[in-house]
Design an enzyme around this catalytic site. Structure first.
Site, short mmCIF file in Angstrom:
data_model
loop_
_atom_site.label_atom_id
_atom_site.label_comp_id
_atom_site.label_asym_id
_atom_site.label_seq_id
_atom_site.Cartn_x
_atom_site.Cartn_y
_atom_site.Cartn_z
N HIS E 51 9.19 20.52 43.95
CA HIS E 51 10.18 20.70 42.87
C HIS E 51 9.80 21.76 41.87
O HIS E 51 10.56 22.04 40.94
CB HIS E 51 10.38 19.38 42.13
CG HIS E 51 10.87 18.27 42.99
ND1 HIS E 51 10.53 16.96 42.81
CD2 HIS E 51 11.68 18.28 44.07
CE1 HIS E 51 11.10 16.21 43.74
NE2 HIS E 51 11.80 16.99 44.52
N TYR E 173 11.27 10.74 56.90
CA TYR E 173 12.44 10.81 56.02
C TYR E 173 13.65 11.32 56.79
O TYR E 173 13.82 12.53 56.94
CB TYR E 173 12.16 11.79 54.87
CG TYR E 173 11.18 11.32 53.83
CD1 TYR E 173 10.68 10.02 53.82
CD2 TYR E 173 10.76 12.18 52.83
CE1 TYR E 173 9.78 9.60 52.84
CE2 TYR E 173 9.87 11.77 51.84
CZ TYR E 173 9.38 10.49 51.86
OH TYR E 173 8.50 10.08 50.89
N ARG E 175 17.02 12.91 57.60
CA ARG E 175 17.71 13.91 56.78
C ARG E 175 18.36 14.94 57.71
O ARG E 175 17.82 15.28 58.74
CB ARG E 175 16.67 14.61 55.89
CG ARG E 175 17.27 15.48 54.79
CD ARG E 175 16.17 16.00 53.87
NE ARG E 175 15.45 14.92 53.20
CZ ARG E 175 14.40 15.11 52.38
NH1 ARG E 175 13.97 16.33 52.15
NH2 ARG E 175 13.80 14.09 51.79
N LYS E 206 5.04 6.03 56.30
CA LYS E 206 5.57 5.94 54.95
C LYS E 206 7.06 6.19 55.00
O LYS E 206 7.50 7.23 55.52
CB LYS E 206 4.88 6.99 54.09
CG LYS E 206 5.14 6.85 52.63
CD LYS E 206 5.92 8.04 52.16
CE LYS E 206 6.39 7.89 50.74
NZ LYS E 206 7.43 8.87 50.46
N GLY E 255 8.35 5.18 46.07
CA GLY E 255 9.11 4.64 44.95
C GLY E 255 10.30 5.48 44.57
O GLY E 255 11.16 5.05 43.81
N GLY E 282 4.13 8.49 43.25
CA GLY E 282 3.79 9.78 42.69
C GLY E 282 4.32 9.97 41.29
O GLY E 282 3.63 9.69 40.30
#
Lengths: 308, 308, 308, 308, 308
Positions: E51, E173, E175, E206, E255, E282
């Site tokens: 980011h 993840y 996507r 994870k 989270g 994180g």
């Protein structure tokens, strides 16, 4: 044989190279009618691959036989003979040790293909060593969208060739992308193409004789403001040589399409006058009958010899 | 066994090659009914991969069994048998040392695929060595937009094969890109395709019998101006052989689709008359009953033998 | 333990292979209820990867645990158990040496992805050796525009596997490109797919039970003209086996979607009657309660045993 | 020579590196007029490749000769000289051991090419070692759709360079993709680009002086809420340095297009005031006459020296 | 130190792994406040790369310094600290041997790029060894059209990591491709993503906490028919754990976005209740002031400790 002063001077430009590379550079410069002058005339015969056999050899059918070109280069006193794998393989044993050979490592055919120009890799450094060559040759097309791949392939081949003692000759032909047809031989583009080949590590650079056209707007401003002389071919050759590390790299020029003897020799006079290091003359040589071809090549060499 | 003069002459064309390669070239030339003549008839069976099993073998169901083709090549006196990995693997142990084998290293199927023709790589040089082959075979499609990849793959395989003592046979089939269907067998395109294969380092080149059609405008001008004879198949074969390094490379011709015995033999007469080095005959052989096939192959060999 | 005559006969088809490969082939053929018969029933569990865990295991939740499938294959007397890396890794130590394992080296998920089907490579030959496997498994999609990459990847894996003593099992599922949905199981396409797998060097080929549909026009002419029997599943299995090197390669059949016990066993009877070498039965086995699954697998084995 | 406290402090940030890398870092920091201060001024000359020879060197024609730039860097007291392969090769032997060299491993030309910016790889770590360099340089274009390839190539080169004892200098220039032209030098984008270079393992990062523009909406919220000072160039430099691992990586700034002496020095004052580690000054140096260039470079160094 | 029964039980799931891998698994499980419990809380800091620095660290500016995060993980009693190459390199020497490190081998930035999500490879197994890491981390995007490349890259890295004794942690993840935004955290997709990671050989998986949404029609039928409980987060976590090889792989949960302390802890209670093995936290940690962050991490650990 002691080296001439000029050869010693040229060698001083290549001090980052190994003795092996420099020995092959000397072989190229100390062969044939121009030995010791620092000038070069090279016979290249890749037109069979590029344009097909009939378009290349029918007019002088002796040229279908690969051995013919070894003989032509030798009899006329050329510094070297350059060809693709197959053509070299078919005569390298017969002519072993008689003249320096340059293995062209990439080639294009004209049977169709990708929109953007990009040559196929058709040889290797180890094949050049197997055939007893003094140098490898490689063509890049600056401007083409495939140029990053070509530069990267050349980079790897150059690193290997230098490690193994071979001279690197780069044909730098702008083509494709945003370039206009006229722009391919524009003086700004041609000088840029020669500079890129030098930056990529070429020992010898081969470009086309540039025209007075300036292709890029950003360049035109500089040519105008700095009043860079580009009026005659000799002026333009001088600019291309200067663009090649201030004249500290060997730059030679191709003759392009087959044409009349007078036109060929006049062009060579201009190249010599502008400080060009020599010519690479293919179709204008092997498409003439052997006697004529030898005469023309010797006339070209005489011009370069006189121009020292 | 002393080598015939013709074999010695042919070997003189391949002096850049190692003794290992030349030994395998001798194996190919000194096997079968044509041994010692410098002519060759090869049995290729990759049609199962290219067209499917039923279209290839249903008409003569013995051919489903891979051992059949080894036997056919042996009984008819062929110089060699060529096939993809699986077919060779399924008989190589049974026929070890009985006849030269050629491993086809790339193949296409006809179940769909990319717009531009490009074969899949289906074998390797080390696999050819494992199976006791004398040569590798590889198909290129000049004209296809995928040709640069094919040329580069072939280049690497050729370098490895020569280093390891194997002969390189190249199937050169123009296809794709800007070529018309008729252009795929046009005389200019066919001669060009043979020349490219030679330039890429092929020891033996295989092309289709060319037609009198001229595909490329730039070529037509030359064929007209130089009055290159292309009227008969023999003329065209002669031109293709000349285009293959002035006749210093072995060029053989395929027979194409299955057809009548007379048509097959007439074509072979023309090839032989034009100086072709032989034929590679697949469907016209293995799709006939065994006895007929052996007769046809022997008739073909007799024509080549007489044509010396 | 002396080998049965049938096992000796099957081994005679694989004489080009090393003793290492043949030893693993014997392990596969001499394990379980069908040992020595030359027939095979294999349990494959890659559905978790292909369809997701809930769709695969919720109906019989014991199957979420990777050890369950090792146990099921062992208890029911299967010849081998095939799965992706993770599933094998999670039980290979517990079941080391108890039954032959096949590591599936590529897999697809159904969460989206490329337009043309192409599996991801998810394992390696060295991983198969680390886990004590007897074989590698690999899926090709003939017809897909990505097939050249799949064939080339399989080729390299096959060469390595054979060198390292592993058996090669190829799942050949026509899919993508120009093929219609119905065409994916058409008899001509299925036989062709089996033939391609054999040509690529597979020791064992796995295809789907073919339908009587003929997909390709060029093939239909041959099926009609040569009157190839394709009326019953047994006929079609016989044709697929013949198309696999005249019956000299092991060809097994999948059961497809989960269905009733009678339908499963009837299909197996036809496969056995047509000369098929066995079945690979996944969802029809592990989605039933363990007792039922063992009974079904044993019934299938009984059919194959009786069919010798 | 004992190391200054500041150099010892800087070295403490690079404790994960080998003595070889740290020795070359010391060579870079302990050379020239700024030795021992922890500040750097580097002369880069890749404009010939990037913009062509005439646009780069016509205004001060001495610069066509590659040796000129070695001399300029040495005479003016720069910490290092950075250039592509060809330019370094043409002087590395003459200047061996006289000043630290940085081999730029990738370069772009402006003759056309791919829509998305991506440099060609034009050098290697081994070439840098051959030429006696202290560091490699590499340009990334964060934002470009080709950035994953650039990051991956840099990663491999960085791993090799560190293993072989070379310092890694990364030019991080956001460009392409969704970025606006203004966004390429926006403060949020510039700080992000510096951070990415650090995360990729760069020892020294080179970015452009950022403007007060904020490009990304998600970033603007944070700059506003956290009241990050970006009003002056010094503020922005301070933010970029902080974004580079809290000031524990060396970050230097380029001067961009050729401009007046006052403008150049004012910019450097701001960079020094903001805690920047130095400048990399190309066109503003070598396009001036040598005397002027040396004076300007020395004035820049004096500002950095005073700013300690 | 003798291993707890729970750690011994967990190790029993990884019996196919070498003592080297198992030793590092023990290091991860036997570090920090949760040592010996089989539960884990990991601090990951790759947000600077993902980011940008300001969005990640401005709110708690101590985090610009890479050493801060090592300290935070250590003081709060985390099992491990995970970060990209640069961040680990900048502190690994200072904190050598003080806590287990996980090198994230691929990363994305948010400055633009390819339409389909695919991370850049930014580290290597050998770099992880050089920095003294216990594990590598890798992110896959199931559903993306680039997933085959990601799976194949992960496969090779996993094979190498296991051979060299490192634990493999996979961030899975979903996507891209056909997935809706809501579908990225759907229970069926999340369970499938965890299963794929396990099949690819991950030791630790994870995923994001799943919602009750079911994305795929084929899956919804099964969830309805088999009445799989997905009503509460605890239910869904239980299903994801079951989908991960029947609970025989370590599955931890992220989270997500920064949020209030109560929300964070409530989510963790549900994860613990459902049998999740822990959290990777994180932004919710490092964006709080250090004291608050340590308190929150310890509260999270207390919940997991109580849930055994």
């Amino acid at each position: 044989m002691a080296l001439s002063r000029r050869i010693q001077e040229i060698l001083s430009w290549y001090q980052s190279d190994t003795p092996g590379v420099r020995a092959n550079l000397v072989r190229l410069l100390n062969t044939g009618a121009l030995r010791g002058t620092g000038k070069m005339v090279i016979l290249p015969v890749d037109q069979g691959f590029e344009h097909g056999p009939a378009r290349s050899f029918a007019v002088n059918a002796a040229g279908y036989d690969p051995r013919y070109h070894f003989g032509l280069a030798l009899k006329s006193g050329c510094n070297a003979y350059a060809a693709p794998l197959g053509f070299l393989e078919a005569g390298a044993a017969d002519y072993a040790g008689q003249l320096p050979l340059i293995l062209k490592l990439n080639n294009s055919d004209s049977l169709g293909g990708p929109a953007e120009p990009c040559s196929a890799i058709t040889g290797s450094v180890d094949e050049a060593l197997r055939l007893g060559c003094a140098a490898i040759g490689y063509t890049i097309y600056p401007g083409s969208s495939g140029r990053n791949t070509m530069y990267a392939d050349l980079r790897a081949l150059t690193e290997e060739a230098k490690r193994k003692g071979l001279v690197v000759v780069v044909w730098s032909y702008p083509r494709g992308g945003k370039l206009s047809k006229e722009g391919e031989t524009a003086i700004d583009v041609c000088a840029y193409a020669a500079h890129i080949a030098c930056q990529l590590g070429a020992h010898i650079v081969k470009v086309k004789p540039p025209t007075a056209h300036v292709e890029q707007d950003a360049a035109r401003k500089v040519y105008d403001k700095q009043q860079i002389a580009i009026g005659t071919l000799a002026d333009r050759v001088r600019h291309v040589v200067q663009s090649s590390f201030g004249g500290r790299r060997i730059v030679i020029f191709s003759g392009g399409e087959a044409k009349g003897t007078d036109a060929v020799l006049e062009e060579i006079r201009q190249i010599a006058h502008g400080g060009g290091f020599g010519s690479i003359m293919g179709r204008n040589a092997f498409q003439r009958p052997e006697g004529e071809a030898i005469a023309l090549l010797r006339d070209a060499m005489a011009i370069y010899k006189a121009a020292r």
